[in-house]
Design an enzyme around this catalytic site. Structure first.
Site, short mmCIF file in Angstrom:
data_model
loop_
_atom_site.label_atom_id
_atom_site.label_comp_id
_atom_site.label_asym_id
_atom_site.label_seq_id
_atom_site.Cartn_x
_atom_site.Cartn_y
_atom_site.Cartn_z
N ASP A 167 -47.62 -61.41 41.61
CA ASP A 167 -46.41 -61.51 42.02
C ASP A 167 -46.12 -61.62 43.53
O ASP A 167 -45.27 -61.11 44.06
CB ASP A 167 -45.40 -60.65 41.25
N HIS A 194 -52.50 -56.87 37.07
CA HIS A 194 -51.29 -56.88 37.37
C HIS A 194 -50.23 -56.14 36.41
O HIS A 194 -49.59 -55.20 36.92
CB HIS A 194 -50.84 -58.45 37.06
N HIS A 241 -41.05 -54.68 30.46
CA HIS A 241 -42.40 -54.91 30.16
C HIS A 241 -42.90 -53.91 29.18
O HIS A 241 -44.16 -53.54 29.41
CB HIS A 241 -43.14 -55.07 31.35
N HIS A 244 -46.28 -55.50 38.48
CA HIS A 244 -45.32 -55.98 37.20
C HIS A 244 -44.09 -55.28 37.31
O HIS A 244 -43.06 -55.75 37.39
CB HIS A 244 -46.12 -55.69 36.04
#
Length: 309
Positions: A14, A170, A180, A209
């Site tokens: 990201d 990640h 998540h 993440h």
């Protein structure tokens, strides 16, 4: 940190939050240039690198694969074109382009992907550390290319040369935050890779993440390992982004959590003293303060190499 005090930078996915907007990628590289001209940068794909480009049926992760060239690539990238049914779903839901790019193109549950080799996963030695970068968003079953790669890499590690083994991926397989949770790619990675981490004495597993920070105790199959031979898992996702911090912790703090925070931005540094000890420090941004008024947050710990315990 000034370049003279650091030797290597790692970002666990990201990077730019471009979400298919290539100008944002360009801007991100411009911002990073003062650092990347002095320090090597190693990266790994996150869900915001999937990039589906609404309306064109190209492969996922295309910008990430072409904008970086990581060391010791296993082979040319194997990229899977995004299924046409995804675009049909967007059309049926009447999403606009920006909504599609952000909400759907970053959702691995909506976009089953295959991204092997290339910049997807790779390994390298840096000083006394063997780094292994893995891709959350491809297959991880025992029959997969990535599983074979990981098993081969861990099997051939020589602890006399690289006493420390660190994995970068990640999405974290241990997560104390409400966001998540129970994502399919992460659950599969935990199911298939955790045993290899434990069997081969992986020391640390770094992830992003979550827009938050967490460090676990030595943990094995959801239980604290009192022998300290199992990996320590660290989420370093508080680097800063437009979406803000993670909103909530899980209702009950897990036994394996050592430290967690979701209130400030910052980054971490790792200094390896010798084959037995390393210092990990999480550093808060200078101008940041806790939203709850509880003062500054940091984490500073001496880590023991569990392989030699």
């Amino acid at each position: 940190l000034p370049p003279t005090s650091s030797h290597l930078m790692i970002c666990a996915g990201d990077m730019s939050y471009a979400n298919s907007n290539q100008t944002k990628w360009d801007n991100w590289f411009d911002l990073m240039e003062p650092l990347t001209t002095s320090l090597p940068l190693q990266v790994i794909p996150g869900n915001h690198e999937i990039e589906c480009d609404y309306g064109s049926h190209h492969a996922s992760f295309l910008a990430y694969e072409h904008r970086f060239y990581m060391p010791n690539r296993v082979g040319d990238a194997i990229l899977q074109p995004i299924n046409a049914s995804f675009y049909k779903e967007i059309k049926n839901l009447d999403y606009n382009i920006s909504h599609a790019n952000h909400s759907l193109c970053t959702s691995s549950s909506r976009i089953p992907t295959i991204y092997d080799q290339g910049n997807a996963y790779y390994a390298y030695t840096y000083g006394p550390i063997r780094f292994i970068h893995l891709n959350t968003y491809t297959k991880s079953s025992p029959s997969s290319r990535q599983y074979t790669f990981l098993k081969q890499e861990l099997t051939k590690v020589d602890r006399k040369v690289t006493p420390w083994v660190i994995v970068i991926t990640h999405a974290p397989i241990y997560n104390t935050f409400a966001d998540h949770q129970k994502e399919k790619p992460t659950l599969k990675m935990k199911k298939h890779f955790e045993a290899l981490y434990i069997q081969h004495g992986v020391n640390l597993v770094f992830s992003g993440h979550l827009h938050a920070y967490m460090r676990t105790k030595s943990v094995s199959y959801n239980m604290v390992d009192s022998t300290k031979k199992s990996p320590v898992y660290i989420i370093v996702g508080e680097g800063g982004n437009a979406e803000g911090h993670a909103k909530r912790f899980n209702n009950v703090t897990e036994e394996w959590v050592e430290v967690r925070d979701k209130s400030v931005y910052g980054f971490g540094t790792l200094e390896v003293y010798d084959e037995y000890r390393a210092r990990w420090k999480w550093i808060m941004d200078h101008d940041d303060r806790r939203e709850d008024g509880g003062g500054n947050f940091t984490d500073d710990v001496i880590l023991e190499n569990g392989y030699f315990l």
